[in-house]
Structures are given as structure tokens and as C-alpha cells.
Design an enzyme around this catalytic site. Structure first.
Site, PDB file in Angstrom:
ATOM      1  CB  SER A 280     -17.239 -15.685  -8.846  1.00  0.00           C
ATOM      2  OG  SER A 280     -18.302 -14.791  -8.664  1.00  0.00           O
TER       3      SER A 280
ATOM      4  NE  ARG B 288     -22.508 -15.480   2.590  1.00  0.00           N
ATOM      5  CZ  ARG B 288     -21.614 -15.785   1.662  1.00  0.00           C
ATOM      6  NH1 ARG B 288     -21.353 -14.909   0.691  1.00  0.00           N
ATOM      7  NH2 ARG B 288     -20.971 -16.928   1.681  1.00  0.00           N
TER       8      ARG B 288
ATOM      9  CG  ASP C 126     -23.345 -19.533 -12.500  1.00  0.00           C
ATOM     10  OD1 ASP C 126     -24.117 -18.724 -11.951  1.00  0.00           O
ATOM     11  OD2 ASP C 126     -22.118 -19.329 -12.607  1.00  0.00           O
TER      12      ASP C 126
ATOM     13  CG  HIS D 116     -22.021 -18.270  -9.001  1.00  0.00           C
ATOM     14  ND1 HIS D 116     -21.354 -18.054 -10.197  1.00  0.00           N
ATOM     15  CD2 HIS D 116     -21.363 -17.514  -8.076  1.00  0.00           C
ATOM     16  CE1 HIS D 116     -20.362 -17.200 -10.004  1.00  0.00           C
ATOM     17  NE2 HIS D 116     -20.334 -16.876  -8.724  1.00  0.00           N
ATOM     18  CG  ASP D 117     -21.940 -21.307  -3.924  1.00  0.00           C
ATOM     19  OD1 ASP D 117     -21.327 -20.286  -4.283  1.00  0.00           O
ATOM     20  OD2 ASP D 117     -22.548 -21.391  -2.835  1.00  0.00           O
TER      21      ASP D 117
END
Length: 389
Positions: free
Chosen positions: A157, A227, A322, A355-356
Site C-alpha cells: 500500500s 477509520r 483489492d 486490499h488487506d
């Protein structure tokens, strides 16, 4: 918390701090008269310092990438899945350095540090930093450690963006660049997500224009919302469906606006934890650094021209689900590297986590990652053998 340290863990680790008394000029033109960086190391640096790997962290990351600070820790470092004995970045072979970026809130100089001009915390007066600034500060750390060339610099990232900047600005100091789940610059959609997150913080009554330290408050609601928004973009629809579905927390609809669904409960919990552990001014800085990243800008907006400065090998990795930094964005990087005639390997990993994924132990991904790192170590061993002969 672990009853005992896992065999494939780097074990109990202790952060280190280095102070730099020489000023650093930032891309904005602002100057920090001095600064400090907090970092951790794992493994052993060999005699010729050729086995060093630098880990660059993402937006909410920090220097604690692997291992534990104490036996009572509930979780290991944020990339413990990848760093340790026998893992992708094998600490039996490599000396790993993980640094907390300038402007962060985990010990390196940032908004929570004391401004020498006022003897108060910098707060919103801390200058905006960029990927180039981070790389320049990391070069200072490299010099401090006596590492003239990194065997590899690795990041996912925002960390991957720093890796690209390293390859362009300091080509002689990096042999391999590993860029995971990144992009050559943010899309308008990604900038929009960041703006909404910042607006949530800036609009919080407890933010006080960034001077909330003096008021004894934190913009908790703004941080929680920021968040929550970010977390939604890090997960894929499939991952959220598999993890939460439409499960109700208490098993029945309550016909009000309290938290009812499991996914709501999860997001609120993640936001609550984040609001206690991350500084709002640092969050604003980090998202702005994401927005500003565009290494092609200095090269007539031609990414291939930018990468023509590089001389290292590249591994680019993306994940099918992602949607924050889609495989298409990684392919832009690969195409520019090919046009620049750089040596590049590319893998698109099929997995549902979004994405994680770069933080998780996804077998196909970790096997590929480890194979590439093993090849780096093998090449270094052959080179050393040839030189000794």
C-alpha cells in the site's frame, strides 16, 4: 496473549531510537532543525552488510512489524505473518529494519513532538511530509546503520509507494524493490475517500483546529468515522459477506438506530480502538502524503521516464479483490517498468480478502513472496562466493 513465543516468531523485541541533529529540508520547503526516528530490527546483519531488508509501513502502520514487546502482548507486530524464522522475510537469513515514518505518532518526530520554537507540541504546525521526505529520512537511518545498499526494500500500500520512490531517487542503494498492493498515484476516487476521512476529523468539535492536546481532548468521533470509512475500503464485499453476512448482534431486530448488525459492531470496535492509538494530526498528514504521491510528475508525467532512473529488480504483487488499489493499477507500474526496460516480475493473486490481503497469510501469496526472497538470498550467496574466489 501467547503463553509462549511461537517458534517462527522473532521473539521479544525492543524499539530503538536514533536522533539526527542535522536539519532536514522537506519537499514543501519547510525545515526540521533535527528529528528522531524509531525503528526495530530482526535478525543479524552479516559482516559485509549485504543482507539488510527495509520494511516501509502503510498509512496506520509503524515500526513494530514483527514479534512481541512483552509476553503479555495480545498480538504480534502488524506484519508478523511475513517476518520471522522460515517466513517470507526469513530472519535466519535477512537483517530486517522496520521504521516509524517521520510525522507518525509512535515515537518518530511528528505532531505530538515538541516544537523547539514554542516548547509545545507541534500539533497542526508540523509540516506536511511526502513519500520523498520519508525516503530521505530513511536514507539518514541507512547511513546511521552503515547500510550502503539494501538487499530489498519491501512495502504494501503506502509502503509500496515508498519503495518505488526509493528505486527512483536512490537507485544505487536498492537491489530489489518489492511493491505490494500499491499504485503509481491515487485515483480521484481514492483522493475522495481520503478527503471524507479528513473532513470527519476536521469537523469534530474536539479537534480545535489541531490544538486538541492543549484542550485535553481528542477528536474521537472524527477518528472513529475516518477509520470506519477506511476499513470498509480495505475489505472486499466477499470478505465482509463471509465474515459478517447480515448477522444481528443480539439475534433480533430492535427497530431503532443502535448498533444491530455484526458488521456495525465490528466497525465501531475498530474505530474505537484506532481513536485511542492514533493521533489525528498524523492521520491527516499520512492521507495527504498518499494524495501527493506521483513520482512521474518530476519526469514530464511519464512513469517510464521516472523508472528509467532505477536499476534494481522489481516484484509487483496485486490481489484480485483489492478495489482500493486494483490489479489494473499494479499493471500500470509493470507496463511502465517494461517500457523503461527494467527487470520486473508480476503476480496477481486470486483471493477474496481485498486490499488487506497483503497483511494476511494467504498461501499462494506467501509462497510466492518467500520464493522471491529466497532467490535474493541465493543470488547474494553466489555473488559472495564468486568474490571470495
Amino acid at each position: 496473549m501467547p503463553e509462549s513465543i511461537p517458534k517462527d516468531s522473532v521473539g521479544i523485541v525492543k524499539p530503538e531510537t536514533v536522533n539526527f541533529e542535522e536539519p532536514i529540508t522537506l519537499q514543501s520547503g519547510k525545515v526540521l532543525p533535527h528529528f528522531q526516528l524509531v525503528y526495530e530490527t530482526y535478525g543479524t546483519l552479516n559482516s559485509d552488510k549485504s543482507n539488510a531488508v527495509l520494511v516501509c509501513h502503510a498509512l496506520s502502520g509503524h515500526h513494530h512489524a514483527a514479534g512481541y514487546h512483552a509476553m503479555g502482548d495480545k498480538k504480534p507486530g502488524w506484519w508478523d505473518t511475513a517476518i520471522g524464522p522460515g517466513k517470507a522475510i526469513d530472519t535466519n537469513r535477512f537483517f530486517v529494519v522496520a521504521v516509524n515514518n517521520l510525522g507518525g505518532c509512535h515515537g518518530s518526530t511528528g505532531p505530538t513532538s515538541i516544537n523547539p520554537d514554542t516548547n509545545k507540541k507541534y500539533g497542526p504546525d508540523f509540516p506536511i511530509v511526502t513519500c520523498k521526505d520519508w525516503v530521505n529520512s530513511q536514507v539518514r537511518l541507512s547511513d546511521h546503520l552503515g547500510i550502503l545498499q539494501w538487499a530489498a526494500i519491501v512495502g504494501g500500500s503506502l509502503g509500496g509507494m515508498q519503495v518505488m520512490q526509493w528505486s527512483i531517487d536512490y537507485p544505487e542503494r536498492i537491489k530489489n524493490a518489492i511493491v505490494i498492493a500499491a499504485a503509481p498515484k491515487l485515483s480521484a476516487q481514492n483522493i475522495a475517500f481520503n478527503e471524507i476521512a479528513r473532513k470527519a476529523i476536521l469537523s469534530d468539535a474536539d479537534f480545535h483546529d489541531g490544538h486538541f492536546y492543549e484542550k485535553g481532548t481528542i477528536p474521537k468521533t472524527g477518528l472513529i468515522l475516518a477509520r470506519m470509512l477506511g476499513h470498509i475500503t480495505y475489505l472486499s464485499d466477499a470478505a465482509m459477506r463471509e465474515k459478517f453476512g447480515r448477522e444481528l448482534r443480539d439475534g433480533a431486530i430492535s427497530f431503532d438506530y443502535d448498533v444491530e448488525f455484526q458488521v456495525e459492531s465490528y466497525l465501531n470496535y475498530q474505530g474505537e480502538v484506532f481513536s485511542k492509538n492514533f493521533d489525528a494530526n498524523s492521520y491527516l498528514l499520512m492521507t495527504r502524503a498518499l494524495d501527493y504521491f506521483d513520482p512521474a510528475q518530476e519526469y514530464d508525467h511519464d512513469l517510464a521516464k521516472a523508472f528509467a532512473q532505477a536499476s534494481c529488480n522489481f516484484l509487483i504483487v496485486s490481489f484480485t479483490t483489492d478495489w482500493r488499489f486494483s490489479p489494473a493499477r499494479s499493471e500500470e507500474i509493470v507496463e511502465a517498468l517494461l517500457e523503461a526496460k527494467r527487470n520486473v516480475s508480476y503476480a496477481e493473486i486470486d483471493c477474496p480478502q481485498g486490499h488487506d490481503s497483503f497483511l494476511l497469510d494467504v498461501p499462494r501469496y506467501t509462497q510466492l513472496f518467500k520464493a522471491y526472497m529466497d532467490a535474493i538470498q541465493l543470488e547474494a550467496a553466489v555473488t559472495t562466493s564468486e568474490e571470495s574466489n
